[in-house]
Motif scaffolding. Structure first.
Motif, PDB file in Angstrom:
ATOM      1  N   ASP A  68      -7.796   0.251   8.228  1.00  0.00           N
ATOM      2  CA  ASP A  68      -7.697   1.425   7.363  1.00  0.00           C
ATOM      3  C   ASP A  68      -6.243   1.866   7.199  1.00  0.00           C
ATOM      4  O   ASP A  68      -5.813   2.220   6.092  1.00  0.00           O
ATOM      5  N   ILE A  69      -5.500   1.846   8.283  1.00  0.00           N
ATOM      6  CA  ILE A  69      -4.078   2.221   8.226  1.00  0.00           C
ATOM      7  C   ILE A  69      -3.317   1.212   7.363  1.00  0.00           C
ATOM      8  O   ILE A  69      -2.489   1.604   6.531  1.00  0.00           O
ATOM      9  N   ASN A  70      -3.609  -0.074   7.517  1.00  0.00           N
ATOM     10  CA  ASN A  70      -2.951  -1.098   6.689  1.00  0.00           C
ATOM     11  C   ASN A  70      -3.278  -0.913   5.216  1.00  0.00           C
ATOM     12  O   ASN A  70      -2.413  -1.057   4.357  1.00  0.00           O
ATOM     13  N   TYR A  71      -4.535  -0.598   4.918  1.00  0.00           N
ATOM     14  CA  TYR A  71      -4.946  -0.327   3.533  1.00  0.00           C
ATOM     15  C   TYR A  71      -4.165   0.855   2.964  1.00  0.00           C
ATOM     16  O   TYR A  71      -3.663   0.791   1.837  1.00  0.00           O
ATOM     17  N   ALA A  72      -4.034   1.916   3.732  1.00  0.00           N
ATOM     18  CA  ALA A  72      -3.277   3.087   3.283  1.00  0.00           C
ATOM     19  C   ALA A  72      -1.819   2.712   3.021  1.00  0.00           C
ATOM     20  O   ALA A  72      -1.232   3.136   2.016  1.00  0.00           O
ATOM     21  N   GLU A  79      -0.706  -0.238   2.192  1.00  0.00           N
ATOM     22  CA  GLU A  79      -0.693  -1.054   0.980  1.00  0.00           C
ATOM     23  C   GLU A  79      -0.772  -0.185  -0.270  1.00  0.00           C
ATOM     24  O   GLU A  79      -0.087  -0.443  -1.260  1.00  0.00           O
ATOM     25  N   LEU A  80      -1.621   0.850  -0.227  1.00  0.00           N
ATOM     26  CA  LEU A  80      -1.708   1.768  -1.365  1.00  0.00           C
ATOM     27  C   LEU A  80      -0.375   2.456  -1.627  1.00  0.00           C
ATOM     28  O   LEU A  80       0.070   2.566  -2.775  1.00  0.00           O
ATOM     29  N   LEU A  81       0.249   2.933  -0.556  1.00  0.00           N
ATOM     30  CA  LEU A  81       1.523   3.629  -0.709  1.00  0.00           C
ATOM     31  C   LEU A  81       2.620   2.691  -1.207  1.00  0.00           C
ATOM     32  O   LEU A  81       3.439   3.074  -2.049  1.00  0.00           O
ATOM     33  N   LEU A  82       2.623   1.456  -0.730  1.00  0.00           N
ATOM     34  CA  LEU A  82       3.611   0.475  -1.206  1.00  0.00           C
ATOM     35  C   LEU A  82       3.380   0.134  -2.676  1.00  0.00           C
ATOM     36  O   LEU A  82       4.339   0.014  -3.445  1.00  0.00           O
ATOM     37  N   ALA A  83       2.124  -0.016  -3.077  1.00  0.00           N
ATOM     38  CA  ALA A  83       1.815  -0.299  -4.479  1.00  0.00           C
ATOM     39  C   ALA A  83       2.249   0.865  -5.363  1.00  0.00           C
ATOM     40  O   ALA A  83       2.805   0.658  -6.450  1.00  0.00           O
ATOM     41  N   TYR A  84       2.030   2.083  -4.895  1.00  0.00           N
ATOM     42  CA  TYR A  84       2.447   3.259  -5.658  1.00  0.00           C
ATOM     43  C   TYR A  84       3.973   3.329  -5.754  1.00  0.00           C
ATOM     44  O   TYR A  84       4.515   3.648  -6.811  1.00  0.00           O
TER      45      TYR A  84
END
Length: 72
Positions: free
Chosen positions: A31-35, A37-42
């Motif tokens: 879950d932390i890795n997913y978060a 990844e979302l922040l990096l994509a943004y």
């Protein structure tokens, strides 16, 4: 990024530090890795938008649009 991802990103961007700490304490590593990844994509999206704005401003400053408008 789909709507589900956008909703999760919105949570990450608008939550208070206390809420994020509480959330992070309940999540697993995936879950932390997913978060992250979302922040990096943004961040990538924001960099791309920034580049586009800079290009538009440079074109406008150099009068490129006035030449294009006269051709049209």
């Amino acid at each position: 990024m789909n709507e589900h991802d956008r909703g999760n990103l919105s949570f990450l961007l608008t939550a208070t530090p206390e809420v994020i700490r509480d959330w992070a304490g309940k999540m697993d590593a995936d879950d932390i890795n997913y978060a992250q990844e979302l922040l990096l994509a943004y961040a990538d999206e924001l960099r791309e938008k920034s580049r586009e704005i800079l290009i538009e401003a440079e074109l406008a400053r150099n009068g490129e649009y006035s030449e294009a408008k006269s051709i049209l």
